[in-house]
Design an enzyme around this catalytic site. Structure first.
Site, PDB file in Angstrom:
ATOM      1  N   ARG A 258       0.819  -1.129   0.140  1.00 47.56           N
ATOM      2  CA  ARG A 258      -0.148  -0.113   0.085  1.00 47.56           C
ATOM      3  C   ARG A 258       0.787   1.119   0.133  1.00 47.56           C
ATOM      4  O   ARG A 258       1.678   1.418   0.701  1.00 47.56           O
ATOM      5  CB  ARG A 258      -0.714   0.089   1.102  1.00 47.56           C
ATOM      6  N   ARG A 273       1.492   1.225  10.236  1.00 50.25           N
ATOM      7  CA  ARG A 273       1.169   1.893   9.047  1.00 50.25           C
ATOM      8  C   ARG A 273       2.462   1.606   8.292  1.00 50.25           C
ATOM      9  O   ARG A 273       3.351   2.493   8.115  1.00 50.25           O
ATOM     10  CB  ARG A 273       0.684   3.287   9.229  1.00 50.25           C
ATOM     11  N   GLU A 345      -7.541  -0.588  14.453  1.00 52.37           N
ATOM     12  CA  GLU A 345      -8.208  -1.669  13.436  1.00 52.37           C
ATOM     13  C   GLU A 345      -7.135  -2.871  13.603  1.00 52.37           C
ATOM     14  O   GLU A 345      -5.840  -2.589  13.122  1.00 52.37           O
ATOM     15  CB  GLU A 345      -8.451  -0.889  12.375  1.00 52.37           C
ATOM     16  N   SER A 348     -11.061  -6.353   9.560  1.00 51.17           N
ATOM     17  CA  SER A 348     -12.124  -5.592   8.835  1.00 51.17           C
ATOM     18  C   SER A 348     -12.802  -6.612   7.877  1.00 51.17           C
ATOM     19  O   SER A 348     -12.230  -7.226   7.037  1.00 51.17           O
ATOM     20  CB  SER A 348     -11.455  -4.516   7.890  1.00 51.17           C
ATOM     21  N   ARG A 385       0.081  -6.409  11.622  1.00 50.13           N
ATOM     22  CA  ARG A 385      -0.230  -5.392  12.558  1.00 50.13           C
ATOM     23  C   ARG A 385      -0.577  -6.004  13.911  1.00 50.13           C
ATOM     24  O   ARG A 385      -0.472  -5.152  15.136  1.00 50.13           O
ATOM     25  CB  ARG A 385      -1.367  -4.451  12.183  1.00 50.13           C
TER      26      ARG A 385
END
Length: 421
Positions: A258, A273, A345, A348, A385
């Site tokens: 990403r 991140r 988070e 998801s 994560r």
RNA sequence: GGAAGCGUGGCAGAGCGGCCGAAUGCAUCCGCCUUGAAAGCGGAAGACCCGCGAGGGUCCGGGGGUUCAAAUCCCUCCGCUUCCGCCA
């Protein structure tokens, strides 16, 4: 893409969905008129072609003067058909354009509003009381010899890292546990391609508002995937599936890439991140009428994983404006991070209903032999994560980290990680 | 990287520019036969779009072109296979 039949029969439903997302309801009217234009141009072109076909057959059968006359007439008609066809193509293109602009219909019950309008569905576990000042995951990870950010930046730039020694082992253990749980639940485990063709990336809905998030290899016209949802959604594209035995479930193990283009300055410390991480993702193809229940099952599997690693978390119902363009409903699980005193988070799960499948042309055969667009759903089973949350929540005063029971078999029985220095 | 070939319905596999949505075989489904099954015999059966319907149209890898007419000819892109070279 949304169902055009629903649009024609119940445009107010689509307008309401647009409003719930905070998007322009007038796009609905553009789409309606584009649909109208296309249908009229199609039927015009169709009937002209029918006439041309009829004439063409006469030409084949005729001879002499009659043939000459027919030929002249046919030639004229051919030109008109060509015009009608190019009208049709233009109307088609316009329709696709307008169609693409409208995101999926929001599921009834999803909270309206934007990013901050989520609804907390429940809390599970309690944030731990520390009798010492907890360290953050990076400090812990460096102490354990598990994470090396400095050299990640040296080699690849910011938001890159090395997982070293026990860090690498921890990731493999975590993802292996996820893979094992998935397999036990009947998922087919998949190692997926990281590069996909444009039409697959497009079909999954990641090239709309989020295209700046996606790495693109211009020389080869390929995209790096941000999740194995992409190749798994493409897996059955242009196929008609037999789902009579229930949903078809895959668990994809992949590296995710990403660009994090819009997040300068956000989460710059540690591995929360990053541009590249590994993930095990659930993906389900299912009959549309079962999608709602399937969504709740995916959520339950996520929660099962979270309980295995003994993390306190909450489940939120994401607001309509924060859904991706493909999702009709989304639930996130957020684990407590002591260093940030907040929930972040870690999973998801989205119900994309028929939106993705319509673009990718994934259908199923109904009992009476007809075809129907399938529904697709996805959900996170584990990602790197999680390591952040595991390190922070299970740390001890001396900088060591307790390994949750369920994870120990995947780490050769190790019950704690201890600082190397 | 160089050379050659191929891409047709669930699969295999024919196909002279008009009679081809497409032979044939296998698989599938429904009958008949049988106590039941197999075999045999007979029949059915693609996807998509437009239309209330009757019906019409599109689809032979994608796109474009030639032609009154393209699965069939031409261009282009994509994919696959084989051989050679190169690197593992």
């Amino acid at each position: 893409m949304i169902d055009l039949r629903t649009l024609r029969e119940n445009p107010d439903l689509v307008r309401a969905s647009q409003r719930a997302r905070g998007e322009d309801p007038s796009l609905v009217d553009s789409l309606l008129s584009a649909d109208e234009r296309r249908r009229s141009s199609v039927s015009r072109a169709d009937s002209m072609r029918a006439e041309q076909k009829r004439l063409g057959k006469l030409v084949g059968a005729a001879s002499g003067d009659e043939r000459t006359a027919l030929l002249a007439k046919a030639k004229e008609l051919a030109a008109e058909v060509k015009t009608a066809e190019s009208d049709q193509h233009a109307a088609d293109a316009e329709l696709v354009e307008a169609h693409r602009r409208i995101p999926n219909l929001v599921e009834d019950g999803a909270p309206h509003g934007g990013e901050d309008d989520y609804v907390v569905l429940k809390h599970v576990g309690k944030p731990r009381e520390f009798d010492f000042t907890p360290r953050d995951h990076l400090e812990l990870g460096e102490g354990l010899g598990a994470i090396d950010m400095e050299r990640g930046a040296k080699v690849s730039g910011s938001r890159f890292y090395f997982l070293t020694g026990v860090g690498a082992q921890l990731q493999i253990a975590l993802l292996s546990m996820a893979a094992q749980q998935a397999a036990a639940a009947g998922f087919t485990l998949m190692i997926t391609p990281s590069l996909v063709r444009p039409e697959i990336m497009e079909g999954t809905g990641f090239l709309g508002a989020h295209d700046s998030e996606v790495y693109r290899l211009r020389d080869d016209d390929l995209y790096l995937v941000g999740t194995s949802e992409v190749p798994l959604a493409g897996y059955h594209s242009d196929e008609i599936l037999d789902l009579s035995a229930g949903p078809r479930r895959y668990a994809g193990w992949s590296t995710c890439y990403r660009r994090e283009a819009g997040s300068y300055g956000k989460d710059t410390r540690g591995i929360i991140r990053v541009h590249q991480f590994d993930k095990v993702e659930m993906f389900s193809y299912c009959p549309p009428e079962q999608a709602h229940d399937e969504h709740l099952r995916l959520l339950a599997w996520e929660e099962e994983m979270l309980s295995k690693v003994e993390l306190p978390y909450r489940v939120i119902d994401t607001a309509a404006g924060d859904l991706g363009s493909s999702a009709a409903r989304k639930y996130d699980c957020e684990a407590w991070l002591p260093s940030q005193q907040s929930y972040r988070e870690v999973t998801s799960t989205s119900n994309c209903t028929t939106f993705q499948a319509r673009r990718l042309n994934v259908r199923l055969r109904t009992e009476d032999g007809r075809t129907q667009v399938a529904a697709t759903l996805n959900g996170t089973l584990a990602t790197m994560r999680w390591i952040v949350a595991i390190l922070e929540n299970h740390q001890e005063a001396d900088g060591s980290v307790r390994i949750p029971d369920a994870l120990r078999p995947f780490l050769g029985g190790k019950d704690r990680l201890v600082p190397v220095t």
